[in-house]
Design an enzyme around this catalytic site. Structure first.
Site, short mmCIF file in Angstrom:
data_model
loop_
_atom_site.label_atom_id
_atom_site.label_comp_id
_atom_site.label_asym_id
_atom_site.label_seq_id
_atom_site.Cartn_x
_atom_site.Cartn_y
_atom_site.Cartn_z
N TYR A 75 0.85 -1.19 0.00
CA TYR A 75 0.00 0.00 0.00
C TYR A 75 0.88 1.23 0.00
CZ TYR A 75 -5.01 -0.55 0.12
OH TYR A 75 -6.30 -0.73 -0.25
N GLU A 77 -0.65 4.79 -0.53
CA GLU A 77 -1.47 5.97 -0.80
C GLU A 77 -0.69 7.23 -0.45
OE1 GLU A 77 -5.19 5.45 1.19
OE2 GLU A 77 -5.88 3.97 -0.26
N ASP A 252 -6.17 14.81 -24.19
CA ASP A 252 -6.15 13.38 -23.91
C ASP A 252 -5.44 12.72 -25.10
OD1 ASP A 252 -6.66 10.69 -23.69
OD2 ASP A 252 -8.77 10.92 -23.17
N THR A 281 -3.12 7.04 -21.66
CA THR A 281 -2.92 5.68 -21.16
C THR A 281 -1.50 5.29 -21.54
OG1 THR A 281 -3.81 4.84 -23.23
CG2 THR A 281 -5.31 4.91 -21.35
N LYS A 284 -1.46 1.75 -25.09
CA LYS A 284 -1.90 1.77 -26.50
C LYS A 284 -0.65 1.92 -27.38
CE LYS A 284 -6.59 3.41 -25.54
NZ LYS A 284 -6.72 4.07 -24.23
N ARG A 290 -0.98 -1.73 -18.81
CA ARG A 290 -2.32 -1.12 -18.77
C ARG A 290 -2.37 -0.09 -17.65
NH1 ARG A 290 -6.59 -2.16 -21.39
NH2 ARG A 290 -5.36 -3.66 -22.55
N1 DSN Z 1 -11.28 1.79 -24.85
C1 DSN Z 1 -10.39 2.74 -25.48
C2 DSN Z 1 -10.42 2.61 -26.95
O1 DSN Z 1 -10.61 1.51 -27.42
O2 DSN Z 1 -10.23 3.58 -27.65
C3 DSN Z 1 -10.67 4.12 -25.06
O3 DSN Z 1 -11.04 4.15 -23.73
#
Ligand code: DSN
Length: 487
Positions: A75, A77, A252, A281, A284, A290
């Site tokens: 933990y 936090e 974003d 994120t 990607k 993730r």
């Molecule tokens: N789920 C993602 C996507 O596929 O673009 C975005 O949150």
């Protein structure tokens, strides 16, 4: 660059990773063999399909292995050097390294590595913008009601407590994300929201229309970025619009962070020098674990740094460690080659569709994704997605602007190049992928359900799915996923 040939690594790295996974699966098997089985099957399935989901990729074994450690048990936090739990010295090291790599890679003043996902990163960003820009934002407890039971009046009162602030973001059907102010999402509840779209004729962003909307609506937050817009955005122009109306520019970049990291998007197309706050994120096009990240200017850093426990649960230290490893990989020169190949391959895929007369939203791409309008094949997105899956082609259905079939059935299929580029696919292979996709869709027909016409049912001409599957297998075999890794 393939998933296993991360910088400075080769056959020996692959063999060592293979041994590590074999040993790990033996350990897992001794407790719950069905999980070991499912893990092996997932690798087999990923190896055997054309993964074209624009938001997916294959992280390196180093990134994946980093997540399987005892950092998961801790933990922590709070923030670096200021935790609500004792004995966080090693978590501090991990989080500081992840943040340092993120700052250096993106040229950001401040980086926050704790968000568990992109949605969490956006919530941290919204909180930080409210906390920094609105006096006494007053986000108090929601009361005794469950969030699903809140009425419109409850939301109205909550917004008033937060200062009745406004958010302008890109609409879902033109490529924005749920969290950019989509009415049913929390971002469309906590703010008064308005959405901007794209030019109905060209499908491109219309900056003059965004500016006009911003002048009229006067948002606190202007959100730029997308999940399904196949074009680049001029963030310098978005910043001009934000400055003119006194808004905070939040970008974003979850989908295209890899193209920013790999210096494919530079100058006006790099959001970091132009935005006040940037979220992403890490899994990607950035090819990490993730999770999420927030980058910010010094003005917003103190509020972002309070993301946990203000917005987030305890940090996933094992994932922050993997973020640090992935960001270290993305700082290597090979990652720039990868990012350029992602853009070139998306272009090859789009060209492949155009020359086969398939309709594309905006007529093409200049990022990592392609949005195919499947009404040109007489299908819904749902029918097309299922037919392609039957042939071993993994995609996702997606709304197109002003979609006649709504957000569930949709009229589009979104394709992305990041994952297959990691496997080593080049332009010729992506042209072949376009060929296979068109072959499936040209041979798919809508079918009736028990109650008449259906937006989900379909039939594929005999033999087509098997033939395409076999052709896809040839491409996949020539570009193996995690070569040298045997389970
Ligand atoms: N789920 C993602 C996507 O596929 O673009 C975005 O949150």
């Amino acid at each position: 660059m393939t998933a296993t040939s991360a910088p400075g690594q080769g056959a020996e790295y692959a063999a060592t990773a293979s041994e590590a996974y074999q040993a790990a699966l033996r350990v897992i098997e001794s407790v719950e063999p069905r999980i070991a089985d499912a893990t092996r099957k997932e690798l087999a399935d990923q190896r055997d399909s054309l993964k074209l989901i624009a938001s997916e990729n294959y992280a390196s074994p180093a990134v994946l292995l980093t997540m399987g450690t005892w950092f998961s048990d801790k933990y922590a936090e709070g923030t670096i050097g200021h935790r609500f739990y004792a004995a966080c010295q090693n978590v501090d090291t991990v989080e500081a390294l992840a943040a340092e790599h993120a700052r250096e890679l993106f040229g950001a003043q401040y980086a926050y590595a704790q968000p568990h996902s992109g949605i969490d990163a956006n919530l941290v960003a919204y909180w930080a913008i409210l906390a920094t820009k609105v006096e006494a934002p007053g986000l108090t407890e929601l009361g005794a009601k469950h969030v699903n039971d809140l009425s419109e009046a409850d939301w109205e009162s909550l917004r008033a407590k937060m200062g009745n602030q406004r958010l302008l973001g890109m609409s879902l059907d033109t490529g924005g994300h749920l969290t950019h102010g989509f009415r049913p999402n929390i971002s469309g509840k906590m703010f008064h929201q308005r959405q901007y779209g794209t030019d109905p004729t060209t499908g491109f962003l219309d900056y003059d229309a965004v500016a006009a909307s911003a002048r009229e609506f006067k948002p606190l937050v202007l959100v730029a970025g997308y999940s399904a817009y196949p074009r680049r955005v001029n963030f310098a122009k978005m910043r001009e619009i934000a400055d003119e109306v006194g808004a905070v520019l939040m970008v974003d970049m979850a989908h295209f962070a890899g193209l920013v990291a790999g210096k494919v998007f530079t100058g006006d197309e790099d959001p970091v020098p132009h935005a006040h706050v940037v979220t992403t994120t890490t899994h990607k096009s950035l090819r990490g674990p993730r999770g999420g990240l927030v980058l910010a200017t010094e003005e917003f850093a103190p509020a972002v740094d309070k993301g946990c426990p203000m917005v987030l649960g305890g940090p996933l230290s094992h994932v922050m460690a993997a973020k640090a490893v992935a960001l270290a990989e993305a700082r290597q020169p090979e990652f720039r080659t990868y990012a350029q190949a992602v853009a070139d391959n998306a272009q090859a895929l789009a060209d492949g569709f155009v020359k086969r007369d398939a309709g594309l939203v905006t007529g093409g791409t200049d990022n990592h994704l392609v949005l195919l309008d499947v009404t040109s094949f007489g299908l819904t997105g749902r029918q097309a997605e299922s037919a392609l899956l039957d042939a071993g082609i993994v995609t996702n259905r997606n709304a197109i602007p002003a979609d006649p079939n709504g957000a569930w059935y949709t009229s589009g299929i979104r394709f992305g190049s990041p994952a297959l580029t990691t496997r080593g696919f080049g332009a010729d292979e992506f042209d072949r992928v376009a060929d296979l996709v068109v072959e499936v869709l040209e041979n798919t027909q809508p079918a009736a359900g028990p109650n008449g016409p259906s937006k989900a049912k379909y039939t594929i001409a005999d033999g087509v799915a098997a033939r395409v599957h076999a052709a896809a297998a040839e491409l996949l075999d020539a570009n193996p996923l995690y070569p040298g890794l045997t389970l």
